[in-house]
Motif scaffolding. Structure first.
Motif, PDB file in Angstrom:
ATOM      1  N   GLU A  89       5.614  -0.817  16.972  1.00  0.00           N
ATOM      2  CA  GLU A  89       5.527  -1.015  15.522  1.00  0.00           C
ATOM      3  C   GLU A  89       6.855  -1.483  14.942  1.00  0.00           C
ATOM      4  OE1 GLU A  89       4.407   1.549  17.218  1.00  0.00           O
ATOM      5  OE2 GLU A  89       2.283   1.769  16.719  1.00  0.00           O
ATOM      6  N   ILE A  92       7.024  -5.307  14.726  1.00  0.00           N
ATOM      7  CA  ILE A  92       6.412  -6.015  13.602  1.00  0.00           C
ATOM      8  C   ILE A  92       7.180  -5.742  12.305  1.00  0.00           C
ATOM      9  CG2 ILE A  92       4.609  -4.246  13.200  1.00  0.00           C
ATOM     10  CD1 ILE A  92       2.814  -6.636  12.497  1.00  0.00           C
ATOM     11  N   LEU A  93       7.716  -4.538  12.168  1.00  0.00           N
ATOM     12  CA  LEU A  93       8.491  -4.252  10.945  1.00  0.00           C
ATOM     13  C   LEU A  93       9.763  -5.103  10.905  1.00  0.00           C
ATOM     14  CD1 LEU A  93       8.079  -0.365  10.664  1.00  0.00           C
ATOM     15  CD2 LEU A  93       6.745  -2.156   9.558  1.00  0.00           C
ATOM     16  N   ARG A  96       8.771  -8.650   9.970  1.00  0.00           N
ATOM     17  CA  ARG A  96       8.551  -8.790   8.524  1.00  0.00           C
ATOM     18  C   ARG A  96       9.879  -8.879   7.784  1.00  0.00           C
ATOM     19  NH1 ARG A  96       3.970  -3.950   8.098  1.00  0.00           N
ATOM     20  NH2 ARG A  96       2.212  -5.172   8.869  1.00  0.00           N
ATOM     21  N   ARG A 106      -4.198  -8.988   1.166  1.00  0.00           N
ATOM     22  CA  ARG A 106      -5.296  -8.466   1.982  1.00  0.00           C
ATOM     23  C   ARG A 106      -6.613  -8.554   1.219  1.00  0.00           C
ATOM     24  NH1 ARG A 106      -2.762  -3.579   5.694  1.00  0.00           N
ATOM     25  NH2 ARG A 106      -1.392  -5.006   6.795  1.00  0.00           N
ATOM     26  N   ARG A 134       0.131  -6.154  -1.321  1.00  0.00           N
ATOM     27  CA  ARG A 134       0.989  -5.061  -0.868  1.00  0.00           C
ATOM     28  C   ARG A 134       2.426  -5.563  -0.710  1.00  0.00           C
ATOM     29  NH1 ARG A 134       0.676  -2.731   5.378  1.00  0.00           N
ATOM     30  NH2 ARG A 134       2.498  -1.385   5.217  1.00  0.00           N
ATOM     31  N   TYR A 141       9.122   2.273   4.143  1.00  0.00           N
ATOM     32  CA  TYR A 141       9.198   1.664   5.463  1.00  0.00           C
ATOM     33  C   TYR A 141      10.612   1.249   5.840  1.00  0.00           C
ATOM     34  CZ  TYR A 141       4.163   1.281   6.342  1.00  0.00           C
ATOM     35  OH  TYR A 141       2.834   1.540   6.603  1.00  0.00           O
ATOM     36  N   ASP A 247      -0.565   0.124   2.373  1.00  0.00           N
ATOM     37  CA  ASP A 247      -1.030   0.352   3.746  1.00  0.00           C
ATOM     38  C   ASP A 247      -2.292   1.204   3.720  1.00  0.00           C
ATOM     39  OD1 ASP A 247      -0.907   0.438   6.608  1.00  0.00           O
ATOM     40  OD2 ASP A 247      -0.120   2.474   6.436  1.00  0.00           O
TER      41      ASP A 247
HETATM   42  C1  IPM Z   1      -0.560  -2.500   8.902  1.00  0.00           C
HETATM   43  C2  IPM Z   1      -0.219  -1.545  10.012  1.00  0.00           C
HETATM   44  C3  IPM Z   1       1.297  -1.475  10.151  1.00  0.00           C
HETATM   45  C4  IPM Z   1       1.860  -0.951   8.851  1.00  0.00           C
HETATM   46  C5  IPM Z   1       1.823  -0.672  11.359  1.00  0.00           C
HETATM   47  C6  IPM Z   1       1.262  -1.185  12.662  1.00  0.00           C
HETATM   48  C7  IPM Z   1       3.319  -0.618  11.398  1.00  0.00           C
HETATM   49  O1  IPM Z   1      -0.785  -0.304   9.767  1.00  0.00           O
HETATM   50  O2  IPM Z   1      -0.163  -3.676   8.994  1.00  0.00           O
HETATM   51  O3  IPM Z   1      -1.213  -2.079   7.948  1.00  0.00           O
HETATM   52  O4  IPM Z   1       1.880   0.270   8.639  1.00  0.00           O
HETATM   53  O5  IPM Z   1       2.266  -1.763   8.025  1.00  0.00           O
END
Ligand code: IPM
Ligand code: MG
Length: 358
Positions: A89, A92-93, A96, A106, A134, A141, A247
């Protein structure tokens, strides 16, 4: 010159669903003369296994020089015990944050064909069509200080929820602009009765709203929003909220549409944008050809719309998905008891054929 798209399949069902999204993307590219070049790289658990780093330098470099990124999902029980910095995870953070992808869109629209697939009653969900905006690079985060420290009677953990005026204003602007092209209503979700960050959030959203007099703005506490979402989902058009609330609420909104497996997302910033289904890696489904590829396929449609400026290709993919569902094609997550189902690959193939024939 061909436009480069980075493909990060990730973990669990990620490779399967992205595989089908690519098939559909290629069909749309052929049909609408898009010149695309897809280049794969590792992210998440797959990257940890190969390099020890959930976001290897090569992956970030490839993403930076690509117009857009198509991503599957990352994470899984295999990596859950790793130290925080090496968990999938984090990959991906960091992606971003590195690309400044602050705006996460979304959309949750209930396909008429799937009204019966929702866990909610027809009269409640029918006509649901909303989008969660979002904030994606601030809040809990990313706030510091964060971590776990020793204290005399055990340990103490801290996370920090910060937002600046500038961070709030730019995401609010996105929400009002999106609403302008929809039903002209923004619901800003916060916890202003308790949190200082929400108090500022509400104030800045109101200031930005002055530039959008044609858009209706309402404020809602996050707990009330969680309730209203399943009570009167049709009342929502654009939901604007901070990172963690978004989220949680976007998973809830997804279930209004029948299955979290069908929802795409777009993460936008100044440069490269990222497209991914909102679902996770579903390790229990991985490798079994049962996952729903529609969230990933619709993410390719969003990529056509926002990064390639090709509404024609985007709409063609969305219509092909709609036709597949209307003709009764169902992956297991969408089927009602006794309904026949098809696998991941067949769903992808049928949608790709439908795009090609359009
Ligand atoms: C999302 C996921 C991610 C988040 C995780 C995988 C870090 O739940 O994209 O919603 O919490 O942003
Ligand atoms: Mg989530």
């Amino acid at each position: 010159m061909a436009t480069q798209i980075a493909v990060l399949k990730g973990d669990g069902i990620g490779p399967e669903v992205v595989g089908q999204a690519l098939l559909v993307f290629q069909a749309a590219a052929a049909r609408y003369s898009l010149e695309l070049i897809f280049r794969e790289a590792l992210l998440g658990g797959a990257a940890v296994d190969a390099t020890g780093d959930p976001l290897p330098e090569e992956t970030l470099a490839l993403c930076r020089q690509s117009r857009a990124i198509l991503l599957g999902a990352v994470g899984g029980p295999k990596w859950d015990r790793l130290p925080a910095a090496r968990r999938p995870e984090r990959g991906i953070l960091r992606l971003r944050a590195s690309l400044g992808l602050y705006a996460n869109l979304r959309p949750a629209r209930l396909s008429p064909a799937l009204v019966e697939a929702s866990t909610l009653k027809r009269e409640v969900v029918e006509g649901t069509d909303l989008v969660v905006i979002r904030e994606l690079t601030g809040g809990l985060y990313f706030g510091t200080p964060r971590g776990i420290e020793r204290v005399p009677d055990g340990e103490r953990a801290v996370d920090t929820l910060t937002y600046t005026t500038a961070e709030i204003a730019r995401i609010a602007r996105v929400a009002f602009e999106v609403a302008a092209a929809r039903r002209q209503k923004v619901t800003s979700v916060d916890k202003a009765n308790v949190l200082a960050s929400s108090e500022l959030w509400r104030r800045v959203v109101e200031e930005v709203h002055r530039d959008f007099p044609g858009i209706a703005l309402e404020h809602m506490y996050v707990d009330a929003c969680a309730m209203q979402l399943i009570r009167t989902p049709r009342a929502f058009d654009v939901i604007l909220t901070e990172n963690m609330f978004g989220d949680i609420l976007s998973d809830e909104a997804a279930m209004l549409t029948g299955s979290i497996g069908t929802l795409p997302s777009a993460s936008l910033g100044a440069g490269t944008a990222l497209y991914e289904p909102i679902h996770g890696t579903a390790p229990d489904l991985a490798g079994k050809d049962v996952a729903n590829p529609i969230g990933a396929i619709l993410s390719a449609a969003l990529c056509c719309r926002y990064s390639l400026g090709r509404e024609d290709a985007a709409a063609a993919i969305e219509q092909a998905v709609e036709r597949a569902l209307a003709s009764g094609l169902r992956t297991a997550d969408l089927a009602r008891p006794g309904e026949p189902t098809i696998g991941t690959a067949e769903m992808g193939r049928r949608i790709a054929e439908s795009v090609a024939a359009a």
